[in-house]
Design an enzyme around this catalytic site. Sequence first.
Site, short mmCIF file in Angstrom:
data_model
loop_
_atom_site.label_atom_id
_atom_site.label_comp_id
_atom_site.label_asym_id
_atom_site.label_seq_id
_atom_site.Cartn_x
_atom_site.Cartn_y
_atom_site.Cartn_z
N GLU A 1 -58.32 -29.01 -45.03
CA GLU A 1 -57.69 -30.13 -44.32
C GLU A 1 -56.61 -30.82 -45.14
OE1 GLU A 1 -59.00 -31.65 -41.10
OE2 GLU A 1 -59.61 -29.55 -40.96
N GLY B 1 -52.37 -14.90 -36.79
CA GLY B 1 -53.37 -13.89 -36.42
C GLY B 1 -54.72 -14.52 -36.15
N THR B 2 -54.79 -15.84 -36.26
CA THR B 2 -56.08 -16.51 -36.02
C THR B 2 -56.51 -16.29 -34.57
OG1 THR B 2 -55.41 -18.21 -37.59
CG2 THR B 2 -57.32 -18.71 -36.21
N SER C 1 -53.42 -10.78 -31.61
CA SER C 1 -54.87 -10.74 -31.86
C SER C 1 -55.18 -9.67 -32.90
CB SER C 1 -55.64 -10.46 -30.57
OG SER C 1 -55.27 -9.20 -30.04
N HIS D 1 -68.00 -6.36 -35.60
CA HIS D 1 -67.37 -7.05 -36.73
C HIS D 1 -68.44 -7.53 -37.72
CE1 HIS D 1 -63.90 -7.20 -34.03
NE2 HIS D 1 -63.17 -7.33 -35.13
N LYS E 1 -67.79 -13.52 -38.90
CA LYS E 1 -66.81 -13.81 -37.85
C LYS E 1 -67.26 -14.99 -36.98
CE LYS E 1 -63.84 -11.59 -34.44
NZ LYS E 1 -62.70 -12.37 -34.93
N GLY F 1 -60.70 -11.38 -30.64
CA GLY F 1 -59.39 -11.52 -29.98
C GLY F 1 -58.88 -10.17 -29.52
N THR F 2 -59.12 -9.14 -30.31
CA THR F 2 -58.66 -7.80 -29.94
C THR F 2 -59.34 -7.32 -28.67
OG1 THR F 2 -58.37 -7.34 -32.29
CG2 THR F 2 -58.44 -5.43 -30.83
N1 LIG Z 1 -54.79 -10.81 -35.87
C1 LIG Z 1 -55.35 -9.98 -36.77
O1 LIG Z 1 -54.83 -8.88 -37.07
C2 LIG Z 1 -56.57 -10.44 -37.49
C3 LIG Z 1 -57.09 -11.66 -37.21
N2 LIG Z 1 -58.13 -12.16 -37.93
C4 LIG Z 1 -58.48 -13.55 -37.65
O2 LIG Z 1 -57.95 -14.33 -38.69
C5 LIG Z 1 -58.77 -15.48 -38.90
C6 LIG Z 1 -59.16 -15.56 -40.36
O3 LIG Z 1 -59.98 -14.48 -40.69
P1 LIG Z 1 -60.62 -14.34 -42.15
O4 LIG Z 1 -59.55 -14.43 -43.18
O5 LIG Z 1 -61.50 -13.17 -42.09
O6 LIG Z 1 -61.50 -15.67 -42.19
P2 LIG Z 1 -61.97 -16.51 -43.50
O7 LIG Z 1 -63.07 -17.39 -43.04
O8 LIG Z 1 -62.20 -15.59 -44.64
O9 LIG Z 1 -60.66 -17.38 -43.82
C7 LIG Z 1 -60.27 -18.51 -43.11
C8 LIG Z 1 -59.78 -19.51 -44.09
O10 LIG Z 1 -59.20 -20.62 -43.40
C9 LIG Z 1 -59.45 -21.76 -44.21
N3 LIG Z 1 -59.24 -23.02 -43.49
C10 LIG Z 1 -60.15 -23.88 -42.99
N4 LIG Z 1 -59.52 -24.94 -42.41
C11 LIG Z 1 -58.18 -24.72 -42.57
C12 LIG Z 1 -57.02 -25.44 -42.21
N5 LIG Z 1 -57.09 -26.63 -41.59
N6 LIG Z 1 -55.81 -24.91 -42.51
C13 LIG Z 1 -55.72 -23.73 -43.17
N7 LIG Z 1 -56.80 -23.01 -43.54
C14 LIG Z 1 -58.00 -23.50 -43.24
C15 LIG Z 1 -60.88 -21.58 -44.69
O11 LIG Z 1 -61.09 -22.33 -45.87
C16 LIG Z 1 -60.89 -20.07 -44.99
O12 LIG Z 1 -60.57 -19.83 -46.34
C17 LIG Z 1 -59.92 -15.34 -37.91
O13 LIG Z 1 -59.63 -16.07 -36.75
C18 LIG Z 1 -59.95 -13.84 -37.59
O14 LIG Z 1 -60.49 -13.56 -36.32
C19 LIG Z 1 -58.73 -11.45 -38.91
C20 LIG Z 1 -58.29 -10.19 -39.21
C21 LIG Z 1 -57.17 -9.58 -38.52
O1 LIG Z 2 -62.33 -11.68 -37.68
C1 LIG Z 2 -61.96 -10.53 -37.99
O2 LIG Z 2 -62.33 -9.98 -39.04
C2 LIG Z 2 -61.03 -9.83 -37.08
N1 LIG Z 2 -60.51 -10.52 -36.12
C3 LIG Z 2 -59.56 -10.06 -35.18
C4 LIG Z 2 -60.11 -10.15 -33.78
O3 LIG Z 2 -60.80 -11.13 -33.45
O4 LIG Z 2 -59.81 -9.27 -32.98
C5 LIG Z 2 -58.94 -8.74 -35.53
C6 LIG Z 2 -59.81 -7.79 -36.29
O5 LIG Z 2 -60.59 -7.07 -35.40
C7 LIG Z 2 -60.63 -8.44 -37.38
#
Ligand SMILES: NC(=O)C1=CN([C@@H]2O[C@H](COP(=O)(O)OP(=O)(O)OC[C@H]3O[C@@H](n4cnc5c(N)ncnc54)[C@H](O)[C@@H]3O)[C@@H](O)[C@H]2O)C=CC1
Ligand SMILES: O=C(O)C1=N[C@H](C(=O)O)C[C@H](O)C1
Length: 236
Positions: free
Chosen positions: A33, A70-71, A96, A130, A134, A140-141
């Site tokens: 935050e 990508g969130t 996604s 996953h 998660k 999202g995918t």
């Molecule tokens: N679009 C894509 O290709 C992919 C999307 N994702 C998505 O990306 C997101 C993150 O995934 P991960 O890195 O595995 O999660 P993670 O939990 O390892 O990382 C998320 C980070 O965000 C931080 N955070 C918390 N509040 C925050 C704020 N206000 N501002 C900025 N950062 C803040 C947390 O401290 C944490 O370090 C998820 O929504 C996941 O579904 C993940 C992999 C691929």
């Molecule tokens: O949270 C993850 O790890 C992932 N999130 C994305 C999703 O929600 O589709 C993409 C990927 O599958 C990994």
Amino acid sequence: MKIALLGYGRMGKEIEKIALQRRHEIVLKVSGEESYDISVADVAIDFSIPSAAYQNITNCFQNKVPVISGTTGWLEKYDDAIAVCKEHSGSFIYASNFSLGVNIFFELNKHLSKMMNALEDYKVSMEEIHHTKKLDAPSGTAITLAEGIIENSSKEKWQLETENSSVQQDEIPIVAKRIPDVPGTHVINYDSEVDSIEIKHTAHSRKGFALGAVVAAEWLIGKTGVYTMKDVLNIG
Ligand SMILES: NC(=O)C1=CN([C@@H]2O[C@H](COP(=O)(O)OP(=O)(O)OC[C@H]3O[C@@H](n4cnc5c(N)ncnc54)[C@H](O)[C@@H]3O)[C@@H](O)[C@H]2O)C=CC1
Ligand SMILES: O=C(O)C1=N[C@H](C(=O)O)C[C@H](O)C1
């Protein structure tokens, strides 16, 4: 490029590695935050948490910093974010899933659903697997894949299967499994009495997602507007 990492968790750290290999500089890492000055960056890459994504993304628009997100799990606010982007002539890509393989899989899924639409004997269903950390389900995918089927068939919505859910005729059932350390697996199945057709994408690591996000950031610099990975990868 000077990159701001909005979210420095599993994905933020993977993106950092790829960005440094591609000779970019990380000028900001945000994990919570805390307040931060986004204007130090040429581009921001948001992989944070569902409740923080909208604020992170719109802050970039307000400060004229192009942003990749990508969130997952925040899309109820997507249209509002696009309105803010347009108001500030911002630059934005949401996906996604940023991996090349999944973006090809998205196109394959649409093509298959067009072919299967006329074949009433086949019932479509989806499974995503996953890691246990998660926050959102279905992924999202999986939602993007379901939207691709809905666009091309008589299905009208998707339904997350739980113990108590009952899936209606016009719904695509999605099973979400959580197993330690799985980076992301998506399966689409068409099942009939006589046979099944299945397509599957398996991510072996997070590298593909991270590379796609950095490539998208490189592509977005110097452009204004809202784009998708189809624009970046020139597929479909
Ligand atoms: N679009 C894509 O290709 C992919 C999307 N994702 C998505 O990306 C997101 C993150 O995934 P991960 O890195 O595995 O999660 P993670 O939990 O390892 O990382 C998320 C980070 O965000 C931080 N955070 C918390 N509040 C925050 C704020 N206000 N501002 C900025 N950062 C803040 C947390 O401290 C944490 O370090 C998820 O929504 C996941 O579904 C993940 C992999 C691929
Ligand atoms: O949270 C993850 O790890 C992932 N999130 C994305 C999703 O929600 O589709 C993409 C990927 O599958 C990994």
